[in-house]
Scaffold this motif. Sequence first.
Motif, mmCIF file in Angstrom:
data_model
loop_
_atom_site.group_PDB
_atom_site.id
_atom_site.type_symbol
_atom_site.label_atom_id
_atom_site.label_comp_id
_atom_site.label_asym_id
_atom_site.label_seq_id
_atom_site.Cartn_x
_atom_site.Cartn_y
_atom_site.Cartn_z
ATOM 1 N N GLU A 79 -0.309 7.272 -23.433
ATOM 2 C CA GLU A 79 -1.118 6.369 -22.603
ATOM 3 C C GLU A 79 -0.900 6.618 -21.107
ATOM 4 N N PRO A 80 0.370 6.697 -20.592
ATOM 5 C CA PRO A 80 0.523 6.969 -19.155
ATOM 6 C C PRO A 80 -0.003 8.346 -18.747
ATOM 7 N N ARG A 81 0.047 9.338 -19.658
ATOM 8 C CA ARG A 81 -0.494 10.650 -19.304
ATOM 9 C C ARG A 81 -2.005 10.576 -19.148
ATOM 10 N N ARG A 82 -2.673 9.899 -20.103
ATOM 11 C CA ARG A 82 -4.129 9.796 -20.025
ATOM 12 C C ARG A 82 -4.563 8.925 -18.842
ATOM 13 N N ALA A 83 -3.796 7.877 -18.581
ATOM 14 C CA ALA A 83 -4.147 6.977 -17.471
ATOM 15 C C ALA A 83 -3.673 7.514 -16.132
ATOM 16 N N ARG A 84 -2.800 8.526 -16.179
ATOM 17 C CA ARG A 84 -2.199 9.092 -14.973
ATOM 18 C C ARG A 84 -1.533 7.987 -14.142
ATOM 19 N N TRP A 85 -0.761 7.158 -14.864
ATOM 20 C CA TRP A 85 -0.085 6.023 -14.231
ATOM 21 C C TRP A 85 1.176 5.685 -15.033
ATOM 22 N N LEU A 86 2.349 5.824 -14.397
ATOM 23 C CA LEU A 86 3.635 5.544 -15.052
ATOM 24 C C LEU A 86 3.998 4.066 -14.994
ATOM 25 N N GLY A 87 3.229 3.311 -14.255
ATOM 26 C CA GLY A 87 3.565 1.909 -14.079
ATOM 27 C C GLY A 87 2.877 0.997 -15.065
ATOM 28 N N SER A 106 2.956 9.464 -10.318
ATOM 29 C CA SER A 106 2.335 9.413 -11.650
ATOM 30 C C SER A 106 1.448 10.621 -11.891
ATOM 31 N N GLU A 107 0.652 10.984 -10.914
ATOM 32 C CA GLU A 107 -0.266 12.116 -11.085
ATOM 33 C C GLU A 107 0.501 13.430 -11.200
ATOM 34 N N GLU A 108 1.593 13.574 -10.423
ATOM 35 C CA GLU A 108 2.417 14.782 -10.538
ATOM 36 C C GLU A 108 3.048 14.863 -11.923
ATOM 37 N N TRP A 109 3.503 13.734 -12.429
ATOM 38 C CA TRP A 109 4.112 13.695 -13.774
ATOM 39 C C TRP A 109 3.081 14.065 -14.838
ATOM 40 N N ALA A 110 1.886 13.488 -14.748
ATOM 41 C CA ALA A 110 0.844 13.764 -15.728
ATOM 42 C C ALA A 110 0.418 15.225 -15.689
ATOM 43 N N ASP A 111 0.252 15.776 -14.487
ATOM 44 C CA ASP A 111 -0.135 17.181 -14.364
ATOM 45 C C ASP A 111 0.935 18.103 -14.942
ATOM 46 N N ALA A 112 2.186 17.740 -14.762
ATOM 47 C CA ALA A 112 3.271 18.576 -15.276
ATOM 48 C C ALA A 112 3.328 18.546 -16.791
ATOM 49 N N ARG A 113 2.822 17.481 -17.395
ATOM 50 C CA ARG A 113 2.856 17.381 -18.857
ATOM 51 C C ARG A 113 1.653 18.024 -19.525
ATOM 52 N N GLU A 114 0.594 18.253 -18.785
ATOM 53 C CA GLU A 114 -0.627 18.778 -19.396
ATOM 54 C C GLU A 114 -0.407 20.056 -20.195
ATOM 55 N N GLU A 161 12.975 6.772 -4.591
ATOM 56 C CA GLU A 161 12.705 8.056 -3.933
ATOM 57 C C GLU A 161 13.642 9.133 -4.466
ATOM 58 N N ALA A 162 14.910 8.771 -4.721
ATOM 59 C CA ALA A 162 15.848 9.732 -5.294
ATOM 60 C C ALA A 162 15.427 10.121 -6.709
ATOM 61 N N MET A 163 14.882 9.178 -7.485
ATOM 62 C CA MET A 163 14.440 9.494 -8.844
ATOM 63 C C MET A 163 13.191 10.385 -8.819
ATOM 64 N N HIS A 164 12.346 10.193 -7.818
ATOM 65 C CA HIS A 164 11.195 11.086 -7.649
ATOM 66 C C HIS A 164 11.685 12.500 -7.347
ATOM 67 N N GLU A 215 0.827 -1.198 0.000
ATOM 68 C CA GLU A 215 0.000 0.000 0.000
ATOM 69 C C GLU A 215 0.871 1.261 0.000
ATOM 70 N N ASP A 216 1.975 1.202 0.711
ATOM 71 C CA ASP A 216 2.894 2.336 0.730
ATOM 72 C C ASP A 216 3.468 2.588 -0.657
ATOM 73 N N TRP A 217 3.858 1.501 -1.341
ATOM 74 C CA TRP A 217 4.343 1.638 -2.713
ATOM 75 C C TRP A 217 3.247 2.229 -3.608
ATOM 76 N N ARG A 218 2.060 1.686 -3.485
ATOM 77 C CA ARG A 218 0.981 2.116 -4.376
ATOM 78 C C ARG A 218 0.699 3.608 -4.191
ATOM 79 N N SER A 219 0.667 4.065 -2.946
ATOM 80 C CA SER A 219 0.398 5.478 -2.684
ATOM 81 C C SER A 219 1.508 6.355 -3.254
ATOM 82 N N PHE A 220 2.751 5.949 -3.040
ATOM 83 C CA PHE A 220 3.888 6.726 -3.529
ATOM 84 C C PHE A 220 3.897 6.786 -5.052
ATOM 85 N N LEU A 221 3.726 5.628 -5.692
ATOM 86 C CA LEU A 221 3.791 5.584 -7.152
ATOM 87 C C LEU A 221 2.618 6.310 -7.800
#
Length: 627
Positions: A37-45, A16-24, A173-176, A6-12
Motif C-alpha cells: 500500500e505505501p509503495r502504490r500510494a508513494r506515502w510512508l505515512g 516517501s517517493e524516494e523509498w517507493a522508487d527504490a522499491r520498484e 533526518e538521520a533516519m532519512h 509544510e516543511d514536514w510535508r515536503s520532507f516526508l
Amino acid sequence: MVGMSEDWRSFLQRWSEEWADAREPRAPEGEDAHDEEPRRARWLGFPPASEERIQALEARLGHRLPPSYRTFLAVSDGWRHAGGFVWLLAGTDRIRPHEDAAGLSEYFPGEPGEPLSAGMWQRALQLDVESDVMYVLLDPGDVDDTGEWAVYTWAPWRASPPERYASFRAFMEAMHQEFHQLEADRSAREGREFANATTRSLDASVEAARLDALAGRHERASAALAEAIAYGRPRATGLRDQIRRLLGETYTVSFHGLADDPRYAPEMLPVLADEHVRNRWDDGMFLRTAPETVRPVADDALRQARAGTFRYTPAGPFAAAVEEAREQARWGESDAAWHTLRAALPEWRPLGPDHIAPVGLCADPVLGPLLTPERGRELLATPRAGQHGNAPAPAPDEDPPGLAWLVDTDRGSILTSYRFVLVEGVEPAQLPGRIGADETTTLREPMTVWDARRNARDHFGLSTSGDEAVAVVGRAGAGWSFALEAGPGGFDERRFVSPGDAASLGTRAVTVWSEPSDGAPFGHFLLSVAENGEEICGFTVRPGTIGRRGPLPAALDPDRLFPPGEHLAERLGERRVLEALASEFGVRLPRLALTRGRLHSFRTRPWNRPPAPGETGATLRFVRHRP
C-alpha cells in the motif's frame, strides 16, 4: 506552525517517493504485504492526527509534546520505515511511557550533566512499535531552549551506548540519511542505479567540494563532503579522507575505494600501509582486502612501510620540489624542506578526478614528519592543480633557534641525556671519515633517533670498551654539521676521549656530553672545544665540582654558567651553556628531525677508551626509552 507543517510535508513526501522508487525494481516480487500500500500510494505515512487527538494524547501523557513531534503528527499520525531498522513509529494511539521496560537503566544509568541523564529510561516515551530490536525514546527530561525533547536510540546488536538526537526532527533526518546509505549500498551490490533529486543534488555538492578543496577552501569542502557521506554518496568519503589524513587524523581513514583503483593505489596504499605497520596489525588483513588489480602494489607498499624505504614520487613539476625537500630533510633541515614543498604546492597535479592533495607525503619516512597538523592545514589551504585562491599565512617553523631546546625535552625522553659533536666547514656525509668506528664506516639510511640508539644497544654486548655509539648526523646551521647520540651512559672522565679532537683536523669542533644527575651520583655536563686536532679549552661539571681546561672565553666561563649551590638536575646552567654556544658559534640543532624525523646515522669511535690494566671500568648505565 503552518510553515513548519509544510516543511514536514515536503520532507516526508520526498522521502516517501524516494523509498517507493527504490522499491520498484524489486516489487511486487518478494514484497512484504505491509509495503504494497505505501509503495502504490508513494506515502510512508498515515492520515494526519487532528488537533483533538493530539491534545488527548498530551492529556494522557501529562506533557505538551515537543514542537517538531507535535507538528509531525499533524502531518502524519505515525511513520513506516524510519531508516533501516525501525519499521513502524508510533502515532497518537500507540506512543506510551517506556518505564524502563527493558531494564536498561542498570547498564546505562546516566549521570547528572551528561547527555544521557539519570532517569531517562523511566520517564521517556517509547516511539518504536515494530523494529529490529531498536528502541526509539523521546525524553521529556532532556529539553532545549526551543522546547524540543531529545530522542535516544539503542539496539543491543550495535554494541555501543545509546545515540542522542537533539530533537525528533533531527532523528527523522538521520533516519532519512540512513535510508540513503543502505539503499546506496544495496543498489551498488545489485548493479542498479539509485538516483533521485536528493542524490543528484548531493553529487553536485561533492563535485563543488572537490573544486573547493583544490582551491584551498578545505573547511567548506569538508563540511559539504560530511553531509554527502551521511547520505552514502560514493565519492565523498574518498575525498574527505584525504583532507582528514593531512590534518593528522588516521582513525577510519580508508580512502573508500581509491586504494583499489590502479590510478590512485600507488599513492593511497603506502599511506594505509604506513598506518598498518605503525599499529602492528596483521598483514593478512591488509593484503586480503586488496583486489587482484592492485595486489602487487599492496605487497610493495607493505614491504616498503616495514623497511622504511617508501619514496613519495609525484608526477609533474611538483616532483622536483619533493626531491629537493627530501635532500634537505635527510640532513635535518626540516623547516627549509617544508618551505621548498610549500612554494611548489600550486604546481601539484592530481592523478585523477578524485585526487585532491599530495597525501602520499604522509607515508614518506623522511618527508612525512614535516607534516604537522598545522602544516597539513597550510597545505590544504593552498590552491593547487590550477585552481585559484588566496595563499594562506605560513605555518610557524618547527625548529627553534639554537640548542637550548634540548633542556626542555620531557623527563624520560630519549633526549633527556645526549652527547654531540659540532664540526665547522664539514658536510654531514664527511663525518664518518673523521670520527667513524673504522675505515669501513658508512652512513646508514635515514632512521629515527630511537632506532639509531637501539642499533647502538645491539652492539654493546660485542664492545671491548663498553662504548659502541651510533650517532645521527645533519646540518647544524650555516657551515656546521653535527653528530648526536641520544641516551648515552657510562661517562668516565679518566677514560674520556673526545671525538671532537679528531673531527677538528683543519677546522673547529665542539663536543658536549650531558648526563643530568636526576638525583644520582653520575650526573655531569662536559664541554670541549678543539681546533686542528687538539682541545683548546673545556670544562666538566659534576655535583659540587668544576674542572677547567685551557683558556675559556668569558661567554663560556663555567663559574658564571654554573653558580655555586645550583643543582645539576635543575639544568639551568646547562641551558646557559647551550645558549652561549649557539651565540658564540652560530649553531643550532633541528628539533623536529631529532624528535620525530629520520636522519642518517653511523657508528662512531668509542667516546671512552678501554680500561687500562688494573683500572676499573665505569659502570654502564642502560636506560630504556620508548619512542
